[in-house]
Write a protein that holds these residues in place. Structure first.
Motif, PDB file in Angstrom:
ATOM      1  N   GLU A   1       0.808  -1.237   0.085  1.00  0.00           N
ATOM      2  CA  GLU A   1       0.120   0.025  -0.188  1.00  0.00           C
ATOM      3  C   GLU A   1       1.129   1.243  -0.052  1.00  0.00           C
ATOM      4  O   GLU A   1       0.524   2.344  -0.348  1.00  0.00           O
ATOM      5  N   LEU A   2       2.161   1.043   0.336  1.00  0.00           N
ATOM      6  CA  LEU A   2       2.950   2.339   0.470  1.00  0.00           C
ATOM      7  C   LEU A   2       4.220   1.863  -0.312  1.00  0.00           C
ATOM      8  O   LEU A   2       5.153   0.716  -0.028  1.00  0.00           O
ATOM      9  N   VAL A   3       4.589   2.793  -1.217  1.00  0.00           N
ATOM     10  CA  VAL A   3       5.990   2.599  -2.007  1.00  0.00           C
ATOM     11  C   VAL A   3       6.991   3.847  -1.494  1.00  0.00           C
ATOM     12  O   VAL A   3       6.647   5.006  -1.310  1.00  0.00           O
ATOM     13  N   PHE A   4       8.279   3.461  -1.289  1.00  0.00           N
ATOM     14  CA  PHE A   4       9.346   4.519  -1.115  1.00  0.00           C
ATOM     15  C   PHE A   4      10.239   4.624  -2.359  1.00  0.00           C
ATOM     16  O   PHE A   4      10.584   3.490  -2.752  1.00  0.00           O
ATOM     17  N   VAL A   5      10.363   5.686  -2.821  1.00  0.00           N
ATOM     18  CA  VAL A   5      11.146   5.934  -4.148  1.00  0.00           C
ATOM     19  C   VAL A   5      12.474   6.756  -3.652  1.00  0.00           C
ATOM     20  O   VAL A   5      12.426   7.917  -3.181  1.00  0.00           O
ATOM     21  N   GLY A   6      13.704   6.162  -4.011  1.00  0.00           N
ATOM     22  CA  GLY A   6      14.873   6.956  -3.470  1.00  0.00           C
ATOM     23  C   GLY A   6      15.470   7.507  -5.007  1.00  0.00           C
ATOM     24  O   GLY A   6      14.880   7.520  -6.138  1.00  0.00           O
ATOM     25  N   GLU A   7      16.654   7.902  -4.999  1.00  0.00           N
ATOM     26  CA  GLU A   7      17.418   8.265  -5.900  1.00  0.00           C
ATOM     27  C   GLU A   7      17.921   7.496  -6.875  1.00  0.00           C
ATOM     28  O   GLU A   7      17.654   7.210  -8.074  1.00  0.00           O
ATOM     29  N   GLY A   8      19.000   6.750  -6.330  1.00  0.00           N
ATOM     30  CA  GLY A   8      19.782   5.604  -7.020  1.00  0.00           C
ATOM     31  C   GLY A   8      20.653   4.909  -6.147  1.00  0.00           C
ATOM     32  O   GLY A   8      20.988   5.286  -4.971  1.00  0.00           O
ATOM     33  N   PRO A   9      20.958   3.945  -6.588  1.00  0.00           N
ATOM     34  CA  PRO A   9      21.881   2.975  -5.963  1.00  0.00           C
ATOM     35  C   PRO A   9      23.347   3.540  -5.441  1.00  0.00           C
ATOM     36  O   PRO A   9      23.731   4.128  -6.215  1.00  0.00           O
ATOM     37  N   GLY A  10      23.600   3.228  -4.163  1.00  0.00           N
ATOM     38  CA  GLY A  10      24.998   3.159  -3.705  1.00  0.00           C
ATOM     39  C   GLY A  10      25.928   2.189  -3.969  1.00  0.00           C
ATOM     40  O   GLY A  10      25.670   1.325  -4.749  1.00  0.00           O
ATOM     41  N   ALA A  11      26.964   2.283  -3.339  1.00  0.00           N
ATOM     42  CA  ALA A  11      28.182   1.248  -3.561  1.00  0.00           C
ATOM     43  C   ALA A  11      27.491  -0.116  -2.978  1.00  0.00           C
ATOM     44  O   ALA A  11      27.678  -1.136  -3.525  1.00  0.00           O
ATOM     45  N   ASP A  12      26.750   0.103  -1.683  1.00  0.00           N
ATOM     46  CA  ASP A  12      26.254  -1.207  -1.087  1.00  0.00           C
ATOM     47  C   ASP A  12      25.095  -1.866  -2.047  1.00  0.00           C
ATOM     48  O   ASP A  12      25.015  -3.193  -2.105  1.00  0.00           O
ATOM     49  N   GLU A  13      24.337  -1.092  -2.288  1.00  0.00           N
ATOM     50  CA  GLU A  13      23.272  -1.291  -3.232  1.00  0.00           C
ATOM     51  C   GLU A  13      23.562  -2.050  -4.510  1.00  0.00           C
ATOM     52  O   GLU A  13      23.257  -2.941  -5.221  1.00  0.00           O
ATOM     53  N   ASP A  14      24.662  -1.561  -4.840  1.00  0.00           N
ATOM     54  CA  ASP A  14      25.335  -2.129  -6.307  1.00  0.00           C
ATOM     55  C   ASP A  14      25.872  -3.479  -5.952  1.00  0.00           C
ATOM     56  O   ASP A  14      25.649  -4.451  -7.038  1.00  0.00           O
ATOM     57  N   VAL A  15      26.582  -3.662  -5.072  1.00  0.00           N
ATOM     58  CA  VAL A  15      27.090  -4.903  -4.835  1.00  0.00           C
ATOM     59  C   VAL A  15      26.105  -5.982  -4.645  1.00  0.00           C
ATOM     60  O   VAL A  15      26.102  -7.026  -5.053  1.00  0.00           O
ATOM     61  N   GLN A  16      24.933  -5.381  -3.619  1.00  0.00           N
ATOM     62  CA  GLN A  16      23.850  -6.701  -3.341  1.00  0.00           C
ATOM     63  C   GLN A  16      22.616  -6.539  -4.357  1.00  0.00           C
ATOM     64  O   GLN A  16      21.866  -7.425  -4.313  1.00  0.00           O
ATOM     65  N   GLY A  17      22.536  -5.655  -5.107  1.00  0.00           N
ATOM     66  CA  GLY A  17      21.416  -5.409  -6.134  1.00  0.00           C
ATOM     67  C   GLY A  17      20.170  -5.346  -5.572  1.00  0.00           C
ATOM     68  O   GLY A  17      19.025  -5.652  -5.863  1.00  0.00           O
ATOM     69  N   VAL A  18      20.333  -4.721  -4.260  1.00  0.00           N
ATOM     70  CA  VAL A  18      19.074  -4.458  -3.448  1.00  0.00           C
ATOM     71  C   VAL A  18      18.928  -2.963  -2.949  1.00  0.00           C
ATOM     72  O   VAL A  18      20.036  -2.349  -2.608  1.00  0.00           O
ATOM     73  N   PRO A  19      18.053  -2.390  -3.006  1.00  0.00           N
ATOM     74  CA  PRO A  19      17.721  -0.881  -2.759  1.00  0.00           C
ATOM     75  C   PRO A  19      18.099  -0.687  -1.413  1.00  0.00           C
ATOM     76  O   PRO A  19      17.530  -1.416  -0.570  1.00  0.00           O
ATOM     77  N   PHE A  20      18.548   0.564  -0.833  1.00  0.00           N
ATOM     78  CA  PHE A  20      18.637   0.877   0.486  1.00  0.00           C
ATOM     79  C   PHE A  20      19.219  -0.056   1.480  1.00  0.00           C
ATOM     80  O   PHE A  20      18.141  -0.541   2.292  1.00  0.00           O
ATOM     81  N   VAL A  21      20.416  -0.639   1.306  1.00  0.00           N
ATOM     82  CA  VAL A  21      20.779  -1.552   2.262  1.00  0.00           C
ATOM     83  C   VAL A  21      22.186  -0.908   3.016  1.00  0.00           C
ATOM     84  O   VAL A  21      22.628  -1.535   3.811  1.00  0.00           O
ATOM     85  N   GLY A  22      22.582   0.284   2.477  1.00  0.00           N
ATOM     86  CA  GLY A  22      23.820   0.737   3.194  1.00  0.00           C
ATOM     87  C   GLY A  22      23.380   1.817   4.240  1.00  0.00           C
ATOM     88  O   GLY A  22      22.322   1.498   5.001  1.00  0.00           O
TER      89      GLY A  22
END
Ligand code: URA
Length: 321
Positions: free
Chosen positions: A169-190
């Motif tokens: 019911e709720l979506v969060f939209v960020g800007e773009g992946p950082g280094a951790d997200e790039d490595v893990q392939g998952v948004p907002f993990v850093g």
């Protein structure tokens, strides 16, 4: 000023509200704590065709326009480089291996080359997409493929598509992946992701209850801001994701998300905290968690914004689910 709570019920709500606020403020030792507890048209099979048309020939976006002249206060402008990434805390997400990043000069439109208004692909819907139905996130992800639509593909390790509940019911939209997200392939993990997770939990959700994605799906080098052509190339996929999930509300984290979705260049400092509408969906612009890590005094405002979202969902402090 808040009025004094009159009943024990009100008092316990105030305390629960305070506890939640503290939960995501704890790294500041509560230094900045200020208690104010009162404080799409469906994307059909034809819509997927539209997505293909848009990604074959992207429409200009707000982000593609020249930046407006000086816009004080420059709270998020320019976005300084994000803090150095902490060690990943989670094992790498299982991912399908990505093909080597051989860059094509011009992305070959895979299915159609029609103007955005065309609602049916000459080639018909994607395999597995029933015409007249909204495509799923999986279908949109497949359409994204091993994306070479912009230069961000050159430096990325993984495409970071999105994660969470496909029926959120709720979506969060960020800007773009950082280094951790790039490595893990998952948004907002850093680091910013850990704060976002606290914010989500403070609202009474689990991270898995909501859906999280970004404006651009590949990491900008050195965490620079996404460039207009990159936003333009990726934006149709974001819009498609939102149509697939069809949430009741969206929280736009930071200026890129808010300005891109709303096609509005108003600074986030002015936009935040006021409900807007995106394709018939309520949208709350607020500060990006990375900005809140740099400016913890602003967390109070972000919490007020999130409380408005909680109110919209009828969520009381202490209430889960
Ligand atoms: N910042 C973002 O905007 N998105 C992420 O996924 C991580 C950090």
């Amino acid at each position: 000023m808040s009025e004094a709570p009159e009943t024990s019920q009100e008092l316990s709500e105030v305390l629960e509200d305070l506890r939640r606020h503290l939960l995501w403020q704890e790294e500041d030792g509560g230094r900045f704590l200020q208690v104010d507890a009162r404080l799409a048209a469906e994307l059909r099979g034809a819509g997927l065709a539209r997505l293909r048309a848009q990604t074959a020939k992207p429409a200009p976006s707000v982000a593609a326009q020249p930046a407006p002249a000086a816009q004080p206060p420059p709270a998020e402008r320019p976005m300084p480089p994000r803090a150095p990434p902490p060690e990943p805390e989670r094992p790498l997400a299982a991912r399908a291996p990505e093909p080597p990043p051989a860059r094509r000069e011009a992305p070959a439109p895979r299915l159609i080359e029609a103007p955005a208004q065309v609602v049916r692909s000459a080639a018909g819907p994607l395999p597995g997409v029933v015409e007249g139905e909204r495509p799923t996130l999986d279908e949109i992800r497949r359409e994204l493929g091993d994306c070479r639509r912009c230069k961000l593909c050159d430096g990325r390790k993984n495409i970071v598509f999105g994660s969470g509940n496909p029926r959120a019911e709720l979506v969060f939209v960020g800007e773009g992946p950082g280094a951790d997200e790039d490595v893990q392939g998952v948004p907002f993990v850093g680091a910013a992701g850990q704060l976002l997770t606290k914010m989500i939990e403070a609202m009474g959700y689990r991270r898995d209850d909501v859906y999280i994605c970004n404006v651009v799906k590949c990491r900008p080098p050195n965490n620079r801001n996404p460039e207009p052509d990159e936003v333009t190339a990726c934006e149709p996929f974001l819009r498609a994701q939102l149509q697939a999930v069809r949430p009741k509300a969206i929280v736009a984290l930071g200026k890129f998300a808010a300005q891109t979705l709303l096609r509005d260049t108003t600074p986030i400092t002015k936009m935040r905290g006021t409900w807007r509408e995106y394709e018939g969906i309520k949208l709350m612009p607020t500060f990006h968690p990375a900005y809140l890590l740099r400016q913890p005094a602003e967390k109070k405002k972000a919490w007020e914004d999130l409380q408005q979202v909680m109110k919209f969902f009828g969520k009381q402090p202490g209430q889960r689910g």
